[in-house]
Design an enzyme around this catalytic site. Structure first.
Site, PDB file in Angstrom:
ATOM      1  N   HIS A   1     -14.150  29.137 -39.801  1.00 53.50           N
ATOM      2  CA  HIS A   1     -13.208  29.977 -40.526  1.00 53.50           C
ATOM      3  C   HIS A   1     -11.780  29.884 -39.994  1.00 53.50           C
ATOM      4  CE1 HIS A   1     -16.429  31.178 -42.863  1.00 53.50           C
ATOM      5  NE2 HIS A   1     -16.549  32.452 -42.586  1.00 53.50           N
TER       6      HIS A   1
ATOM      7  N   HIS B   1     -17.856  31.602 -49.057  1.00 56.18           N
ATOM      8  CA  HIS B   1     -18.139  32.895 -48.430  1.00 56.18           C
ATOM      9  C   HIS B   1     -16.937  33.384 -47.638  1.00 56.18           C
ATOM     10  CE1 HIS B   1     -20.901  35.687 -45.950  1.00 56.18           C
ATOM     11  NE2 HIS B   1     -20.726  36.190 -47.152  1.00 56.18           N
ATOM     12  N   ASP B   2     -16.878  34.699 -47.436  1.00 51.27           N
ATOM     13  CA  ASP B   2     -15.850  35.334 -46.603  1.00 51.27           C
ATOM     14  C   ASP B   2     -14.442  35.141 -47.145  1.00 51.27           C
ATOM     15  OD1 ASP B   2     -17.827  36.192 -44.614  1.00 51.27           O
ATOM     16  OD2 ASP B   2     -17.958  34.066 -44.105  1.00 51.27           O
TER      17      ASP B   2
ATOM     18  N   SER C   1     -18.817  18.808 -39.678  1.00 59.12           N
ATOM     19  CA  SER C   1     -18.763  18.882 -41.138  1.00 59.12           C
ATOM     20  C   SER C   1     -17.955  17.740 -41.774  1.00 59.12           C
ATOM     21  CB  SER C   1     -18.173  20.241 -41.529  1.00 59.12           C
ATOM     22  OG  SER C   1     -18.013  20.331 -42.906  1.00 59.12           O
TER      23      SER C   1
ATOM     24  N   SER D   1     -28.688  32.115 -44.510  1.00 61.55           N
ATOM     25  CA  SER D   1     -28.347  31.772 -45.903  1.00 61.55           C
ATOM     26  C   SER D   1     -29.331  30.744 -46.464  1.00 61.55           C
ATOM     27  CB  SER D   1     -26.898  31.260 -46.009  1.00 61.55           C
ATOM     28  OG  SER D   1     -26.616  30.314 -45.003  1.00 61.55           O
TER      29      SER D   1
ATOM     30  N   ASP E   1     -24.365  21.513 -40.116  1.00 61.35           N
ATOM     31  CA  ASP E   1     -23.817  22.336 -39.033  1.00 61.35           C
ATOM     32  C   ASP E   1     -23.886  21.513 -37.750  1.00 61.35           C
ATOM     33  OD1 ASP E   1     -23.377  24.460 -37.044  1.00 61.35           O
ATOM     34  OD2 ASP E   1     -23.937  25.859 -38.619  1.00 61.35           O
TER      35      ASP E   1
ATOM     36  N   GLY F   1     -21.503  26.394 -32.925  1.00 64.67           N
ATOM     37  CA  GLY F   1     -20.805  27.653 -33.164  1.00 64.67           C
ATOM     38  C   GLY F   1     -19.364  27.443 -33.583  1.00 64.67           C
TER      39      GLY F   1
ATOM     40  N   PHE G   1     -25.181  35.868 -40.594  1.00 65.76           N
ATOM     41  CA  PHE G   1     -24.024  36.547 -41.157  1.00 65.76           C
ATOM     42  C   PHE G   1     -24.044  36.522 -42.674  1.00 65.76           C
ATOM     43  CE2 PHE G   1     -22.649  34.616 -37.054  1.00 65.76           C
ATOM     44  CZ  PHE G   1     -22.435  35.785 -36.340  1.00 65.76           C
TER      45      PHE G   1
ATOM     46  N   GLY H   1     -22.468  25.259 -42.759  1.00 68.78           N
ATOM     47  CA  GLY H   1     -22.609  26.458 -41.933  1.00 68.78           C
ATOM     48  C   GLY H   1     -23.998  27.038 -42.041  1.00 68.78           C
TER      49      GLY H   1
HETATM   50  N1  SAH Z   1     -24.472  30.761 -43.319  1.00 66.67           N
HETATM   51  C1  SAH Z   1     -24.777  31.345 -42.009  1.00 66.67           C
HETATM   52  C2  SAH Z   1     -23.545  31.641 -41.164  1.00 66.67           C
HETATM   53  C3  SAH Z   1     -22.711  30.449 -40.812  1.00 66.67           C
HETATM   54  S1  SAH Z   1     -21.662  30.784 -39.418  1.00 66.67           S
HETATM   55  C4  SAH Z   1     -25.640  32.581 -42.186  1.00 66.67           C
HETATM   56  O1  SAH Z   1     -26.118  32.857 -43.293  1.00 66.67           O
HETATM   57  O2  SAH Z   1     -25.851  33.286 -41.206  1.00 66.67           O
HETATM   58  C5  SAH Z   1     -20.685  29.331 -39.390  1.00 66.67           C
HETATM   59  C6  SAH Z   1     -21.377  28.102 -38.857  1.00 66.67           C
HETATM   60  O3  SAH Z   1     -20.496  27.002 -39.099  1.00 66.67           O
HETATM   61  C7  SAH Z   1     -21.709  28.080 -37.362  1.00 66.67           C
HETATM   62  O4  SAH Z   1     -23.074  27.901 -37.158  1.00 66.67           O
HETATM   63  C8  SAH Z   1     -20.902  26.887 -36.810  1.00 66.67           C
HETATM   64  O5  SAH Z   1     -21.604  26.100 -35.842  1.00 66.67           O
HETATM   65  C9  SAH Z   1     -20.649  26.064 -38.040  1.00 66.67           C
HETATM   66  N2  SAH Z   1     -19.434  25.263 -37.981  1.00 66.67           N
HETATM   67  C10 SAH Z   1     -18.181  25.711 -37.735  1.00 66.67           C
HETATM   68  N3  SAH Z   1     -17.293  24.712 -37.769  1.00 66.67           N
HETATM   69  C11 SAH Z   1     -18.010  23.587 -38.032  1.00 66.67           C
HETATM   70  C12 SAH Z   1     -17.666  22.212 -38.176  1.00 66.67           C
HETATM   71  N4  SAH Z   1     -16.397  21.797 -38.076  1.00 66.67           N
HETATM   72  N5  SAH Z   1     -18.654  21.321 -38.415  1.00 66.67           N
HETATM   73  C13 SAH Z   1     -19.944  21.734 -38.525  1.00 66.67           C
HETATM   74  N6  SAH Z   1     -20.326  23.022 -38.411  1.00 66.67           N
HETATM   75  C14 SAH Z   1     -19.375  23.936 -38.158  1.00 66.67           C
HETATM   76 MG    MG Z   2     -19.985  33.722 -43.820  1.00 60.79          MG
END
Ligand code: SAH
Ligand code: MG
Length: 215
Positions: free
Chosen positions: A147, A172-173, A127, A55, A74, A78, A22, A49
């Site tokens: 998010h 991001h976002d 996280s 990324s 991460d 998901g 993403f 993430g």
């Molecule tokens: N940076 C990535 C997209 C990240 S999507 C890219 O370039 O494609 C968001 C990610 O955050 C997911 O893989 C999800 O597993 C992770 N995530 C969400 N909540 C989290 C948490 N509380 N602890 C650790 N990882 C988390």
């Molecule tokens: Mg993002």
């Protein structure tokens, strides 16, 4: 400060563009440009993430040129919006034996293919749990994790204190207008960071916001 080439090589770009995830290419390139401006003596880079490593393919080559590393945090299970029945679900990311999402094998493969295993270091876990025991100041913190309100608030609370004075917080976002996307990165990370007085905005590009920690 170290002078670092901003652009990715054709090979690096091919991996970043081909990786699943993403991160729109223009924002990924903005991310490389921002990363290339950090002072690596402040500490390593860290992203929250990692997903399937996209990324990390933009940030990793820059980390290497800076002579530092990129930690990618991460739990690989998901985010809410990636789960079965949600908008951003991809069914082939589910481990058939556990029934849970598992992006770690995909992440590893992406990083291996991109030749970044010596530079992109995966930290697998929740996280906030990682942040709670983290003690290395960061030259750049990239927040692109959960998010929802709570994960975003937690990432703000537990990770942003680790940005070194003079280091960068990249989010991001971030959507000011709810029509464009979800609120938590804006309301729970971006606004509190500015209101804290600890950060000043240095750049906005697409949904990326770049803030510098006051010295
Ligand atoms: N940076 C990535 C997209 C990240 S999507 C890219 O370039 O494609 C968001 C990610 O955050 C997911 O893989 C999800 O597993 C992770 N995530 C969400 N909540 C989290 C948490 N509380 N602890 C650790 N990882 C988390
Ligand atoms: Mg993002």
């Amino acid at each position: 400060m170290t002078e670092v080439s901003v652009g990715l090589t054709t090979e690096e770009l091919r991996h970043a563009r081909g990786a699943r995830g993403f991160m729109p290419d223009d924002e990924g390139l903005a991310l490389t440009r921002v990363a290339a401006s950090v002072d690596p003596s402040l500490g390593p880079l860290l992203e929250v993430g990692g997903y399937c490593g996209k990324s990390a393919c933009y940030l990793g080559p820059i980390a290497r040129r800076l002579g530092t590393v990129l930690f990618s945090v991460d739990h690989h299970r998901g985010s809410e919006e990636n789960q079965v029945g949600w908008e951003w679900h991809e069914s082939d990311l589910v481990d058939p034996e556990t029934g849970l999402m598992d992006t770690l094998p995909f992440f590893r493969r992406t990083v291996f293919d991109a030749g970044l295993e010596d530079t992109v270091l995966a930290v697998v876990g929740e996280s906030a749990a990682v942040a709670g025991v983290w003690s290395t100041p960061l030259s750049l913190l990239f927040i692109d994790g959960g998010h929802g309100d709570q994960p975003a608030a937690d990432d703000y609370e537990f990770w942003t204190p680790h940005v070194a004075p003079g280091g960068l917080l990249v989010i991001h976002d971030v959507f000011e207008d709810p029509v464009d996307g979800g609120r938590p990165p804006y309301e729970r990370i971006y606004l509190p960071a500015l209101e804290s007085g600890r950060f000043t905005e240095v750049e906005a590009y697409g949904s990326l916001r770049v803030l510098r920690s006051r010295v």
